[in-house]
Design a protein around this motif. Sequence first.
Motif, PDB file in Angstrom:
ATOM      1  N   PRO A  29       0.847  -1.193   0.019  1.00 55.85           N
ATOM      2  CA  PRO A  29       0.022   0.085   0.095  1.00 55.85           C
ATOM      3  C   PRO A  29       0.849   1.435  -0.123  1.00 55.85           C
ATOM      4  N   ALA A  30       0.343   2.307  -0.678  1.00 56.27           N
ATOM      5  CA  ALA A  30       1.039   3.464  -0.865  1.00 56.27           C
ATOM      6  C   ALA A  30       0.448   4.740  -0.016  1.00 56.27           C
ATOM      7  N   PRO A  31       1.146   5.762   0.660  1.00 60.64           N
ATOM      8  CA  PRO A  31       0.652   7.028   0.790  1.00 60.64           C
ATOM      9  C   PRO A  31      -0.231   7.927  -0.042  1.00 60.64           C
ATOM     10  N   ALA A  32      -0.958   8.530   0.161  1.00 59.45           N
ATOM     11  CA  ALA A  32      -1.340   9.755  -0.900  1.00 59.45           C
ATOM     12  C   ALA A  32      -0.449  10.456  -1.495  1.00 59.45           C
ATOM     13  N   ALA A  33      -0.503  10.610  -2.801  1.00 59.00           N
ATOM     14  CA  ALA A  33       0.315  11.273  -3.811  1.00 59.00           C
ATOM     15  C   ALA A  33       0.377  12.736  -3.543  1.00 59.00           C
ATOM     16  N   GLU A  34       1.368  13.223  -3.424  1.00 55.70           N
ATOM     17  CA  GLU A  34       1.577  14.864  -3.569  1.00 55.70           C
ATOM     18  C   GLU A  34       1.968  15.405  -4.688  1.00 55.70           C
ATOM     19  N   ALA A  35       1.652  16.623  -5.081  1.00 53.17           N
ATOM     20  CA  ALA A  35       2.117  17.220  -6.322  1.00 53.17           C
ATOM     21  C   ALA A  35       3.553  17.467  -6.326  1.00 53.17           C
ATOM     22  N   VAL A  36       4.196  17.145  -7.475  1.00 53.30           N
ATOM     23  CA  VAL A  36       5.661  17.575  -7.733  1.00 53.30           C
ATOM     24  C   VAL A  36       5.798  19.202  -7.595  1.00 53.30           C
ATOM     25  N   PRO A  37       6.763  19.832  -6.958  1.00 54.54           N
ATOM     26  CA  PRO A  37       6.640  21.241  -7.140  1.00 54.54           C
ATOM     27  C   PRO A  37       6.747  21.794  -8.328  1.00 54.54           C
ATOM     28  N   GLU A  38       5.989  22.780  -8.766  1.00 54.76           N
ATOM     29  CA  GLU A  38       6.117  23.213 -10.067  1.00 54.76           C
ATOM     30  C   GLU A  38       7.109  24.324 -10.412  1.00 54.76           C
ATOM     31  N   ASP A  39       8.223  24.048 -10.561  1.00 51.07           N
ATOM     32  CA  ASP A  39       9.325  24.951 -10.985  1.00 51.07           C
ATOM     33  C   ASP A  39      10.220  24.475 -12.081  1.00 51.07           C
ATOM     34  N   GLY A  40      11.147  25.407 -12.580  1.00 51.29           N
ATOM     35  CA  GLY A  40      11.955  24.911 -13.509  1.00 51.29           C
ATOM     36  C   GLY A  40      11.335  24.731 -14.957  1.00 51.29           C
ATOM     37  N   ARG A  41      11.930  24.075 -15.707  1.00 47.53           N
ATOM     38  CA  ARG A  41      11.519  23.870 -17.380  1.00 47.53           C
ATOM     39  C   ARG A  41      10.112  23.203 -17.413  1.00 47.53           C
ATOM     40  N   TYR A  42       9.890  22.267 -16.569  1.00 48.55           N
ATOM     41  CA  TYR A  42       8.618  21.674 -16.549  1.00 48.55           C
ATOM     42  C   TYR A  42       7.533  22.459 -16.276  1.00 48.55           C
ATOM     43  N   ALA A  43       7.687  23.221 -15.300  1.00 50.19           N
ATOM     44  CA  ALA A  43       6.608  24.527 -15.215  1.00 50.19           C
ATOM     45  C   ALA A  43       6.422  25.374 -16.109  1.00 50.19           C
ATOM     46  N   ARG A  44       7.368  25.532 -16.770  1.00 48.11           N
ATOM     47  CA  ARG A  44       7.286  26.450 -18.104  1.00 48.11           C
ATOM     48  C   ARG A  44       6.538  25.754 -19.236  1.00 48.11           C
ATOM     49  N   PHE A  45       6.817  24.594 -19.357  1.00 46.07           N
ATOM     50  CA  PHE A  45       6.034  23.783 -20.163  1.00 46.07           C
ATOM     51  C   PHE A  45       4.705  23.784 -20.169  1.00 46.07           C
ATOM     52  N   LEU A  46       4.453  23.705 -18.669  1.00 47.45           N
ATOM     53  CA  LEU A  46       2.797  23.723 -18.227  1.00 47.45           C
ATOM     54  C   LEU A  46       2.206  24.996 -18.365  1.00 47.45           C
ATOM     55  N   ALA A  47       3.213  26.199 -18.492  1.00 42.72           N
ATOM     56  CA  ALA A  47       2.816  27.525 -18.453  1.00 42.72           C
ATOM     57  C   ALA A  47       2.470  28.024 -19.946  1.00 42.72           C
ATOM     58  N   ARG A  48       2.937  27.389 -20.851  1.00 44.38           N
ATOM     59  CA  ARG A  48       2.935  28.054 -22.448  1.00 44.38           C
ATOM     60  C   ARG A  48       2.125  26.691 -23.182  1.00 44.38           C
ATOM     61  N   GLY A  49       1.801  26.873 -24.215  1.00 43.10           N
ATOM     62  CA  GLY A  49       1.316  26.100 -25.077  1.00 43.10           C
ATOM     63  C   GLY A  49      -0.060  25.177 -24.904  1.00 43.10           C
ATOM     64  N   PRO A  50      -0.226  24.144 -25.270  1.00 39.98           N
ATOM     65  CA  PRO A  50      -1.468  23.594 -24.984  1.00 39.98           C
ATOM     66  C   PRO A  50      -1.880  22.997 -23.726  1.00 39.98           C
ATOM     67  N   PHE A  51      -0.656  23.066 -22.772  1.00 37.66           N
ATOM     68  CA  PHE A  51      -0.900  22.501 -21.351  1.00 37.66           C
ATOM     69  C   PHE A  51      -0.939  23.741 -20.457  1.00 37.66           C
ATOM     70  N   ALA A  52      -0.944  24.919 -20.824  1.00 35.28           N
ATOM     71  CA  ALA A  52      -1.261  26.151 -20.113  1.00 35.28           C
ATOM     72  C   ALA A  52      -2.661  26.135 -19.448  1.00 35.28           C
ATOM     73  N   ASP A  53      -3.512  25.545 -20.243  1.00 35.19           N
ATOM     74  CA  ASP A  53      -4.711  25.256 -19.823  1.00 35.19           C
ATOM     75  C   ASP A  53      -5.081  24.075 -18.948  1.00 35.19           C
ATOM     76  N   PRO A  54      -5.572  24.323 -17.685  1.00 32.74           N
ATOM     77  CA  PRO A  54      -5.427  23.316 -16.543  1.00 32.74           C
ATOM     78  C   PRO A  54      -6.379  22.134 -16.986  1.00 32.74           C
ATOM     79  N   ALA A  55      -7.260  22.511 -17.929  1.00 31.03           N
ATOM     80  CA  ALA A  55      -8.165  21.668 -18.379  1.00 31.03           C
ATOM     81  C   ALA A  55      -7.699  20.286 -19.306  1.00 31.03           C
ATOM     82  N   ARG A  56      -6.525  20.545 -19.505  1.00 33.09           N
ATOM     83  CA  ARG A  56      -5.841  19.568 -20.630  1.00 33.09           C
ATOM     84  C   ARG A  56      -4.668  18.785 -19.628  1.00 33.09           C
ATOM     85  N   PHE A  57      -4.738  17.595 -19.546  1.00 37.51           N
ATOM     86  CA  PHE A  57      -3.658  16.726 -18.878  1.00 37.51           C
ATOM     87  C   PHE A  57      -2.988  16.015 -20.020  1.00 37.51           C
TER      88      PHE A  57
END
Length: 399
Positions: A29-57
């Motif tokens: 069994p595993a504990p509840a998952a927590e969000a990976v901190p959003e900084d660095g280039r992955y955060a910029r990936f999420l902040a621009r382009g198609p995945f800037a919209d939080p309704a897109r996973f």
Amino acid sequence: MPDPERSMPRTVSRRRLLATGLALAAAGPAPAAEAVPEDGRYARFLARGPFADPARFPVGVWLQSPANARAWAGIGINLYVNLWKGPTAAQLDALAAAGMPVIAAQNEIALSPRYRDTVIGWMAHPDEPDNAQPLPGGGYGAPVPPEEMQARYAAMRARDPSRPVLLNLGQGVTWDGWFGRGARTDHPEDYPRYIEGADIVSFDVYPVTSRHAPVAGRIELIGRGVQRLRGWARAGQGVWAVIGASRIGNATRRPNPAELRAQAFMAIAHGAQGIVWFAHQFAPRFVEAAPLREPDTRAALAAVNAEIAGLAPVLGRGRPEPGLRPQAGAGVTVRALAHDGALWLICINDRPAPTRLRLRLPGAMRGVEPATGVRVASDAAGRITLGFAGYQPRILRLG
């Protein structure tokens, strides 16, 4: 036509290696998952382009022809990952016309400003560098050293510091005894060093179609691999999972609709921030886009992708509730996220046998399981009991 030995995640059957019967540690069994901190280039990936919209996973598909981009988009795919013998201008033009972004190898064509909005990330090569690598004269040598992958990553960053690099690893992430790593079998300490050469890290394991006893049927290995990557990753790195949607190398077995859903939510419940479907079939004959040719798989994949899309705002903006822990010994992972006035529980039974989970919520709550319409309610003290079939995911919205 894709070369299964060199250009995509290799399954055990494709490598024609024999099972060793090595024992695999239980995921547990595993504990509840927590969000990976959003900084660095992955955060910029999420902040621009198609995945800037939080309704897109991110829901990708591996190494598919651009000619099928609209068909894949029609069942919920929103990202291509890697291109066969590319990227070429023709491939990128076709993807741009279909509105399909891609993570591709870095070359002069892809670096052109013309494709800035289409190429949203870079693919590290080779795929699965942690596996024993084919030798020019036949046979296999050592894996690519982690330091070499780090150097390649640095070179890609020097050419384009703005877009993230995706590195895909093999099933050694979740199976220490994976003998396809050759001399580096049973050396999980390699993986933190591999991960230093990426901004997004993924891995592949295909338990539904594997013929090897330590892996076959063990869907929990997807969750275990995601958890291990998250534990090894540095702050700000994205963690994704590559999931089997086809027979791959198994001529008699392919994932059924329940297994497709279980695999996807096994990854997501354990904290994956994106998934990539592997759609190639190699037996009994080669089919590049197998799910598009199988009406039942196509419909099931569309349903799972639609369910993930519906959860995307929760996954993208939900606040982790790490204090909510599952009952010890129940074998259920619970990812708890607060979003828009509701508490969402993304749960997965990590075991093949049925189980019951008892949870203590912050207070009396009631809600619904959106996928089924089943209503649930706790008692006045916030106690709730949930039943699960083997590997069953349950997603609940409570308030």
